[in-house]
Design an enzyme around this catalytic site. Structure first.
Site, PDB file in Angstrom:
ATOM      1  N   PRO A 256       0.799  -1.226   0.000  1.00  0.00           N
ATOM      2  CA  PRO A 256       0.000   0.000   0.000  1.00  0.00           C
ATOM      3  C   PRO A 256       0.835   1.281   0.000  1.00  0.00           C
ATOM      4  CG  PRO A 256       0.159  -0.864   2.229  1.00  0.00           C
ATOM      5  CD  PRO A 256       0.868  -1.861   1.327  1.00  0.00           C
ATOM      6  N   GLU A 257       2.144   1.166  -0.076  1.00  0.00           N
ATOM      7  CA  GLU A 257       3.016   2.319   0.111  1.00  0.00           C
ATOM      8  C   GLU A 257       2.671   3.533  -0.755  1.00  0.00           C
ATOM      9  OE1 GLU A 257       5.427  -0.910   2.069  1.00  0.00           O
ATOM     10  OE2 GLU A 257       3.978  -0.737   0.439  1.00  0.00           O
ATOM     11  N   PRO A 258       2.410   3.384  -2.083  1.00  0.00           N
ATOM     12  CA  PRO A 258       2.101   4.578  -2.873  1.00  0.00           C
ATOM     13  C   PRO A 258       0.903   5.364  -2.344  1.00  0.00           C
ATOM     14  CG  PRO A 258       2.671   2.772  -4.328  1.00  0.00           C
ATOM     15  CD  PRO A 258       2.554   2.197  -2.953  1.00  0.00           C
TER      16      PRO A 258
ATOM     17  N   LEU B 149       0.301   5.808   0.669  1.00  0.00           N
ATOM     18  CA  LEU B 149       0.798   6.511   1.850  1.00  0.00           C
ATOM     19  C   LEU B 149       1.830   7.567   1.476  1.00  0.00           C
ATOM     20  CD1 LEU B 149       1.321   3.451   4.244  1.00  0.00           C
ATOM     21  CD2 LEU B 149      -0.637   4.993   4.164  1.00  0.00           C
TER      22      LEU B 149
END
Length: 264
Positions: A140-142, A144
């Protein structure tokens, strides 16, 4: 002596050590202290001669929800000190992944629930991964405003560039059956039987000559994964760099405030 901490538990059953991430109230999200405790556990497993294989799993309903976002978002009065901390955090995660890859004993991930972000990285750093039907997987990093820098080369190493691009750019969390289909997980097992199956696989690994198993694991890393060590270091730099952006500040704050981010 096998270490124990409040959130990382180690149990030894004959030739098998089970390392359990146990911070259930936060879905086993990793703090810096927990990452360091995992590294100590790896060192202990390495030195414990009776242990031939390690099983890594999570307590409760999650395997690992990635890095602790509250800790990631915390900043101090000195921006320069924050930048140093971000670099240290990225290097710490890189070192954990490298130590898993370089551990001369096989690691089996028994993925009992969602494995996302750094948690997905732990799955990829294991040699064998089995999962329950609830074991979603994704990055999910992008969303965040940050980058899965350490995990990206590891994902491409395991799956190839195409599947890695899709997972990393879309931020999708895929279900266990799809993760099985593309090769993240090697098999799925009903949740009550997951640990027992992991131990069964561990004992199959332990039945081989220790020297042969160790040399095989090292050979895979030094041939197929020849460039991986360098790529992991580049990924750590990308992770730290992304943390300096306005997007990271906005994304992490939005997550904690339970709202949609407003990208700069």
């Amino acid at each position: 002596m096998i270490m124990q901490s409040n959130s990382i538990e180690v149990r030894v059953d004959g030739p098998v050590a089970t390392v359990t991430i146990n911070r259930q109230q936060k879905r086993n999200a990793l703090t810096r202290a927990m990452i360091e405790d995992l590294r100590v556990a790896l060192s202990d497993v390495h030195q414990e001669r009776r242990v031939r294989v390690m099983v890594l799993t999570g307590a409760g309903a999650a395997f690992c929800a990635g890095r602790d976002v509250e800790e990631m978002a915390a900043g101090g009065p000195d921006p320069a000190a924050d930048m140093v901390r971000w670099g240290e955090e990225a290097e710490q995660l890189r070192d954990l992944v490298l130590e898993m890859l370089q551990l001369p004993k096989p690691i089996i991930a028994a993925v009992n629930g969602p494995a996302v972000g750094a948690g997905a990285g732990l799955v990829l750093a294991a040699d064998i991964a089995i999962a329950s039907p609830e074991a979603t997987f994704g990055f999910p990093e992008p969303r965040l405003g940050v980058v899965a820098g350490v995990e990206s080369p590891l994902l491409a190493f395991r799956l190839g560039a195409g599947p890695a691009s899709r997972l990393l750019l879309s931020s999708q969390q895929i279900p266990a059956d799809e993760a099985l289909r593309i090769g993240v997980y090697h098999e799925t097992v009903d949740t009550p039987l997951l640990w027992a199956r992991a131990v069964e696989l561990a004992k199959e690994c332990a039945a081989g000559a220790p020297e042969s198993v160790q040399l095989t694991k090292r050979l895979l890393l030094e041939t197929v994964g020849e460039q991986l060590v360098t790529q992991l270091s580049s990924g750590a730099i990308a992770t730290a760099t992304a943390r300096t952006t306005e997007a990271a500040q906005q994304g992490l704050e939005a997550f904690l405030e339970k709202r949609e981010p407003e990208w700069p």
